[in-house]
Design a protein around this motif. Structure first.
Motif, PDB file in Angstrom:
ATOM      1  N   MET A 134      -6.919  30.598   3.659  1.00 18.95           N
ATOM      2  CA  MET A 134      -7.322  29.391   4.085  1.00 18.95           C
ATOM      3  C   MET A 134      -8.247  28.671   3.266  1.00 18.95           C
ATOM      4  N   GLN A 151      -0.663  27.125  11.768  1.00 24.94           N
ATOM      5  CA  GLN A 151      -1.373  26.082  12.222  1.00 24.94           C
ATOM      6  C   GLN A 151      -2.667  26.270  11.705  1.00 24.94           C
ATOM      7  N   ASN A 152      -3.109  27.452  11.341  1.00 23.63           N
ATOM      8  CA  ASN A 152      -4.292  27.749  10.720  1.00 23.63           C
ATOM      9  C   ASN A 152      -4.128  27.087   9.379  1.00 23.63           C
ATOM     10  N   ARG A 163     -13.731  32.315   9.880  1.00 23.77           N
ATOM     11  CA  ARG A 163     -13.702  31.251  10.718  1.00 23.77           C
ATOM     12  C   ARG A 163     -12.029  30.953  10.977  1.00 23.77           C
ATOM     13  N   THR A 164     -11.326  31.713  11.421  1.00 25.78           N
ATOM     14  CA  THR A 164      -9.918  31.579  11.701  1.00 25.78           C
ATOM     15  C   THR A 164      -9.850  31.358  13.363  1.00 25.78           C
ATOM     16  N   PHE A 165      -8.836  30.698  13.701  1.00 26.82           N
ATOM     17  CA  PHE A 165      -8.686  30.326  15.077  1.00 26.82           C
ATOM     18  C   PHE A 165      -7.516  31.252  15.727  1.00 26.82           C
ATOM     19  N   LEU A 167      -4.200  30.060  17.889  1.00 27.82           N
ATOM     20  CA  LEU A 167      -3.338  29.221  16.863  1.00 27.82           C
ATOM     21  C   LEU A 167      -2.617  30.221  16.021  1.00 27.82           C
ATOM     22  N   GLN A 220      -6.510  39.359   9.071  1.00 25.59           N
ATOM     23  CA  GLN A 220      -7.097  38.128   9.519  1.00 25.59           C
ATOM     24  C   GLN A 220      -8.111  37.739   8.194  1.00 25.59           C
ATOM     25  N   VAL A 225      -2.905  34.411  15.381  1.00 22.74           N
ATOM     26  CA  VAL A 225      -3.747  35.069  14.811  1.00 22.74           C
ATOM     27  C   VAL A 225      -4.429  36.117  15.386  1.00 22.74           C
TER      28      VAL A 225
END
Ligand SMILES: Nc1ncnc2c1ncn2[C@@H]1O[C@H](COP(=O)(O)OP(=O)(O)OP(=O)(O)O)[C@@H](O)[C@H]1O
Ligand SMILES: [Mg+2]
Length: 251
Positions: free
Chosen positions: A163, A112-113, A103-105, A108, A156, A148
């Motif tokens: 995160m 930012q993540n 569930r990374t972006f 961005l 990742q 990312v």
């Protein structure tokens, strides 16, 4: 640390339990994803959960994190019944998860993540230092400004772990953190998990990779048809004939 943890869970000895799952059932229509699962996690241990596809492992994490509710049964965290608490309330109590799907972006940057989970626990001026610190911990120093989607799959995965540890949880849940990783990346992931555990974080890891589980030297629970099928040290589980049979599909 692991040896003393194992001693403490010998029957008859009171263990320092951080997570106590009692008789949890989860039905999806006619499917029993969990069917009376009871399982305890001891404070400060690394605990592995394995089991064939569809055994209920990811559903177990959803019940723990509160993204879905059990059909029956209860979940006690740090001596408190959290069964009815929402996910954000459990996160505040120190639970954190990396789900099976990343569930990374992608569009961005890495910074930012990490800003997203950190803004809840850090003041704005502390965030850059904390980002550098976490990235060193997950073996990704200096990638703050990378998009990312330009990171490798392994990087990742580590960012997703970063995160989930950003808020310094007390109980970290990792669902298949080595999926799609090379042998070398898998080894580094085991090092990262040992490192966060040595800082006092209790870690529960769902995995299929036996080499990885062996390297974690963790107490291991095997799920099958939504129930606890076997539990013990990795060596005990690896030597268990019934566990082999469920993996080969003959039981
Ligand atoms: N939202 C849902 N709706 C219907 N059935 C579901 C749902 N989520 C899970 N299931 C079913 O519940 C069972 C357990 O699923 P779960 O994802 O927990 O297994 P798993 O042990 O994580 O498997 P895998 O190793 O493949 O990730 C499976 O039969 C699955 O199809
Ligand atoms: Mg799963």
């Amino acid at each position: 640390m692991q040896a003393s943890t194992l001693e403490r869970v010998v029957p008859g000895v009171v263990a320092d339990v951080i997570l106590d799952v009692r008789n949890v059932t989860k039905h999806y229509g006619g499917i029993r994803a969990l069917d009376g699962l009871s399982l305890q996690v001891v404070r400060s241990e690394i605990h592995c959960v394995l089991g064939p596809n569809g055994a209920g492992k990811s559903t177990f994490f959803k019940m723990l994190m509160g993204t879905e509710r059990p059909t029956s049964g209860s979940i006690h965290y740090d001596g408190r019944d959290v069964t009815r608490l929402q996910a954000f309330e459990r996160a505040r109590l120190g639970l954190s998860v990396k789900f099976q799907n990343l569930r990374t972006f992608g569009d961005l940057t890495v910074f930012q993540n990490l800003f997203i989970p950190l803004r809840r626990t850090c003041g704005p001026s502390e965030i850059p230092d904390r980002v550098s610190e976490i990235l060193r911990q997950v073996r990704l120093p200096g990638v703050e400004n990378r998009l990312v989607r330009h990171l490798s799959h392994g990087q990742q995965q580590w960012l997703a772990i970063a995160m989930s540890v950003a808020s310094r949880p007390r109980l970290l849940l990792l669902d298949e953190p080595t999926a799609g990783l090379s042998a070398e990346e898998t080894e580094r992931t085991a090092e990262i998990i040992h490192e966060v555990n040595s800082e006092g974080m209790t870690v529960v890891v769902i995995e299929h990779d036996m080499g990885f589980i062996r390297s974690l030297k963790a107490r291991t629970s095997v799920l099958h048809y939504g129930r606890l099928f076997a539990q013990g040290s990795f060596d005990e589980i690896a030597a268990n004939e019934h566990v082999r049979q469920i993996y080969l599909g003959t039981e």
